[in-house]
Design a protein around this motif. Sequence first.
Motif, short mmCIF file in Angstrom:
data_model
loop_
_atom_site.label_atom_id
_atom_site.label_comp_id
_atom_site.label_asym_id
_atom_site.label_seq_id
_atom_site.Cartn_x
_atom_site.Cartn_y
_atom_site.Cartn_z
N PRO A 29 0.82 -1.22 0.00
CA PRO A 29 0.00 0.00 0.00
C PRO A 29 0.85 1.27 0.00
O PRO A 29 1.97 1.29 0.54
N LEU A 30 0.32 2.33 -0.59
CA LEU A 30 1.06 3.56 -0.79
C LEU A 30 1.68 4.10 0.50
O LEU A 30 2.88 4.39 0.55
N ASP A 31 0.86 4.27 1.54
CA ASP A 31 1.38 4.86 2.77
C ASP A 31 2.49 4.02 3.38
O ASP A 31 3.49 4.55 3.87
N GLU A 32 2.32 2.70 3.33
CA GLU A 32 3.34 1.82 3.91
C GLU A 32 4.61 1.83 3.06
O GLU A 32 5.73 1.87 3.58
N ALA A 33 4.44 1.80 1.74
CA ALA A 33 5.60 1.83 0.85
C ALA A 33 6.40 3.12 1.06
O ALA A 33 7.64 3.10 1.10
N ARG A 34 5.69 4.22 1.21
CA ARG A 34 6.37 5.50 1.42
C ARG A 34 7.10 5.52 2.76
O ARG A 34 8.23 6.01 2.86
N ALA A 35 6.45 4.99 3.78
CA ALA A 35 7.08 4.96 5.11
C ALA A 35 8.33 4.09 5.11
O ALA A 35 9.37 4.46 5.66
N LEU A 36 8.24 2.91 4.49
CA LEU A 36 9.39 2.01 4.45
C LEU A 36 10.56 2.61 3.67
O LEU A 36 11.73 2.38 3.99
N SER A 37 10.24 3.40 2.66
CA SER A 37 11.29 3.97 1.82
C SER A 37 11.96 5.18 2.45
O SER A 37 12.97 5.67 1.94
N LYS A 38 11.40 5.65 3.57
CA LYS A 38 11.96 6.83 4.23
C LYS A 38 12.44 6.55 5.65
O LYS A 38 12.81 7.47 6.38
N GLU A 39 12.42 5.28 6.04
CA GLU A 39 12.91 4.94 7.38
C GLU A 39 14.39 5.30 7.52
O GLU A 39 15.13 5.37 6.53
N GLU A 40 14.81 5.48 8.77
CA GLU A 40 16.23 5.73 9.00
C GLU A 40 17.03 4.54 8.50
O GLU A 40 16.72 3.39 8.80
N LEU A 41 18.04 4.82 7.71
CA LEU A 41 18.82 3.75 7.08
C LEU A 41 20.00 3.38 7.97
O LEU A 41 20.78 4.24 8.38
N PRO A 42 20.16 2.09 8.28
CA PRO A 42 21.29 1.69 9.12
C PRO A 42 22.60 1.84 8.37
O PRO A 42 22.63 1.81 7.14
N PRO A 43 23.70 2.01 9.09
CA PRO A 43 25.01 2.05 8.42
C PRO A 43 25.32 0.69 7.81
O PRO A 43 24.92 -0.35 8.33
N LEU A 44 26.01 0.72 6.68
CA LEU A 44 26.42 -0.53 6.04
C LEU A 44 27.53 -1.16 6.88
O LEU A 44 28.54 -0.52 7.17
N GLU A 45 27.30 -2.40 7.27
CA GLU A 45 28.28 -3.08 8.12
C GLU A 45 29.65 -3.13 7.44
O GLU A 45 29.75 -3.36 6.23
N ALA A 46 30.69 -2.92 8.22
CA ALA A 46 32.05 -3.02 7.69
C ALA A 46 32.38 -4.47 7.41
O ALA A 46 31.87 -5.38 8.06
N GLU A 47 33.24 -4.68 6.42
CA GLU A 47 33.67 -6.04 6.12
C GLU A 47 34.72 -6.46 7.12
O GLU A 47 35.66 -5.71 7.41
N THR A 48 34.57 -7.65 7.67
CA THR A 48 35.54 -8.15 8.63
C THR A 48 36.69 -8.83 7.91
O THR A 48 36.53 -9.35 6.82
N GLN A 49 37.85 -8.82 8.55
CA GLN A 49 39.02 -9.45 7.94
C GLN A 49 38.97 -10.96 8.11
O GLN A 49 38.35 -11.47 9.00
#
Length: 212
Positions: free
Chosen positions: A192-212
């Motif tokens: 649904p529109l409202d849910e799609a919009r909300a999911l697309s604007k949520e706070e984005l987590p940092p991309l996990e660093a690659e471990t050695q």
Amino acid sequence: MPRMHGTLAAMSSAEKRIQDAAMRLFAERGVTQVTVSELAEAAGVARGTIYNRKSDVGTLFEQLATRLTEEMTTRIDATMAGIDDPARRIATGIRLFVRRAHEEPPWGRFVARFGATAPTMRALLAAGPSRDLEQGVRGRRLVLRREQIAAALAMMSASVLGAIVSVVDGHQTWREAGSTTAELFLRALGVPLDEARALSKEELPPLEAETQ
């Protein structure tokens, strides 16, 4: 060029410079072959540094594409380890790709240039979303028939690549491009529109660093 075993984080300084130079050359020229001289000049190292690693420069593109695919797939999987909802995973994954293109333009240009043509790079864009779409179909979270998954993946990949190009060329911010792409794709999947919009604007987590 040394073979790219292990993680990017474990690379030596020289290896990292050579990889970064190769990525820039491939993306700028749109070709999958470079000479030792071109690579050495772009990386700022002696030709002998490359020769001493006994690498086949002819396979460099495939090595690089494979390594970048493994690295990004691992980092996205780690970043989304606690997210179960397939719709949220899809929106988050799209935006992580677009944000990284903003943060690392050479990476973004490489993905944009070869994401639709090189088989290894196509796998980069499809592996995670394929699982999420399958889960969404099984759980009836997404309005999609199983036989439509391949077409949905193609549509998503094209949309993400378009968003990346828009960002690296300076036409949109990563937030605009990422959120718009995520919202439109979720809407196409029946969210649904409202849910799609909300999911697309949520706070984005940092991309996990690659471990050695």
